[in-house]
Design a protein around this motif. Structure first.
Motif, PDB file in Angstrom:
ATOM      1  N   GLY A  79       0.811  -1.217   0.000  1.00 46.23           N
ATOM      2  CA  GLY A  79       0.000   0.000   0.000  1.00 46.23           C
ATOM      3  C   GLY A  79       0.834   1.251   0.000  1.00 46.23           C
ATOM      4  O   GLY A  79       0.349   2.334  -0.322  1.00 46.23           O
ATOM      5  N   THR A  80       2.124   1.128   0.342  1.00 42.76           N
ATOM      6  CA  THR A  80       3.041   2.260   0.352  1.00 42.76           C
ATOM      7  C   THR A  80       4.350   1.928  -0.356  1.00 42.76           C
ATOM      8  O   THR A  80       4.821   2.671  -1.212  1.00 42.76           O
ATOM      9  N   ILE A  81       4.933   0.805   0.004  1.00 37.21           N
ATOM     10  CA  ILE A  81       6.244   0.405  -0.507  1.00 37.21           C
ATOM     11  C   ILE A  81       6.100  -0.781  -1.451  1.00 37.21           C
ATOM     12  O   ILE A  81       5.313  -1.697  -1.190  1.00 37.21           O
ATOM     13  N   GLN A  82       6.875  -0.748  -2.536  1.00 31.87           N
ATOM     14  CA  GLN A  82       6.886  -1.857  -3.485  1.00 31.87           C
ATOM     15  C   GLN A  82       8.292  -2.463  -3.551  1.00 31.87           C
ATOM     16  O   GLN A  82       9.284  -1.748  -3.671  1.00 31.87           O
ATOM     17  N   TRP A  83       8.330  -3.789  -3.446  1.00 27.25           N
ATOM     18  CA  TRP A  83       9.575  -4.546  -3.607  1.00 27.25           C
ATOM     19  C   TRP A  83       9.457  -5.346  -4.904  1.00 27.25           C
ATOM     20  O   TRP A  83       8.470  -6.058  -5.107  1.00 27.25           O
ATOM     21  N   THR A  84      10.444  -5.254  -5.782  1.00 27.70           N
ATOM     22  CA  THR A  84      10.438  -6.004  -7.029  1.00 27.70           C
ATOM     23  C   THR A  84      11.710  -6.838  -7.113  1.00 27.70           C
ATOM     24  O   THR A  84      12.819  -6.291  -7.108  1.00 27.70           O
ATOM     25  N   PHE A  85      11.558  -8.147  -7.180  1.00 27.23           N
ATOM     26  CA  PHE A  85      12.686  -9.075  -7.227  1.00 27.23           C
ATOM     27  C   PHE A  85      12.827  -9.626  -8.636  1.00 27.23           C
ATOM     28  O   PHE A  85      11.866 -10.160  -9.206  1.00 27.23           O
ATOM     29  N   MET A  86      14.031  -9.478  -9.195  1.00 27.55           N
ATOM     30  CA  MET A  86      14.325  -9.998 -10.523  1.00 27.55           C
ATOM     31  C   MET A  86      15.243 -11.202 -10.374  1.00 27.55           C
ATOM     32  O   MET A  86      16.425 -11.059 -10.037  1.00 27.55           O
ATOM     33  N   PRO A  87      14.736 -12.426 -10.593  1.00 22.95           N
ATOM     34  CA  PRO A  87      15.572 -13.620 -10.450  1.00 22.95           C
ATOM     35  C   PRO A  87      16.810 -13.603 -11.345  1.00 22.95           C
ATOM     36  O   PRO A  87      17.870 -14.113 -10.967  1.00 22.95           O
TER      37      PRO A  87
END
Length: 205
Positions: A79-87
């Motif tokens: 809702g505030t922070i976005q985490w994006t993981f790229m394998p």
């Protein structure tokens, strides 16, 4: 006789399904956004493709929060922070995303944010469906230049999204399965460092 006709029309009106109603594009999106907001959660599996590649994934949406999982990337938004993981690079990017940045990861966000960011127009659709075309209010800087969303006319849940990005890429998203109502814990929408201990954390906030 008149009384019988009135009763007959009342019965017919009661059993006409939702898809028989004529709604504007804004009315369809309003109803869809309301159902997105009021349901406990939406879990969908999908296929996504463009002219060069295709992939599949799963997305869980609960209000403004979401968690997306696919072979190419994983994303969490609380809702505030976005985490994006790229394998492929073993990197996790952390941002406080703008609506446009959210749309790049989660195309479903256009349904809940259309009132502020998009103009909606109803298109011709087959029986049992609604087709709505979305174009950005502010074209400059918009990631999604045009989108057409197909909704189930009974549930107002999306079945297909066709969109054109700012680079001219045409993407197609087909919803394979969709269920609502699961109660997910808050941790579902937050990146857990312990699950990816070797990942490089890049904080862009």
């Amino acid at each position: 006789m008149l009384r019988h006709i009135i009763i007959l029309f009342a019965v017919i009106s009661a059993i006409i399904p939702a898809q028989a109603k004529t709604l504007t594009g804004s009315q369809v999106l309003d109803e869809a956004a309301k159902r997105f907001k009021t349901t406990r959660s939406i879990t969908a599996t999908y296929d996504i493709s463009d002219s060069q590649q295709s992939s599949s994934g799963t997305i869980v949406i609960a209000g403004e929060k979401f968690h997306l999982s696919s072979p190419d990337l994983m994303a969490w938004y609380d809702g505030t922070i976005q985490w994006t993981f790229m394998p492929s690079s073993n990197e996790v990017n952390i941002v406080e995303p703008t609506p446009e940045e959210l749309a790049q990861v989660n195309p479903f966000v256009i349904i809940s944010s259309f009132r502020k960011a998009y103009n909606a127009k109803a298109l011709k659709a087959p029986s049992g469906k609604y087709n709505v075309e979305l174009t950005p209010v502010n074209v400059r800087g918009a990631y999604v230049k045009k989108a057409t969303v197909t909704f189930n006319a009974s549930t107002f849940m999306p079945e297909r999204i066709e969109l054109t990005t700012d680079t001219g890429t045409n993407m197609s998203i087909r919803i394979k399965t969709l269920k609502t109502g699961t109660n997910y814990p808050a941790s579902t929408f937050v990146f857990n460092n312990k699950q990816y201990p070797s990942a490089e954390i890049i904080d862009l906030r």
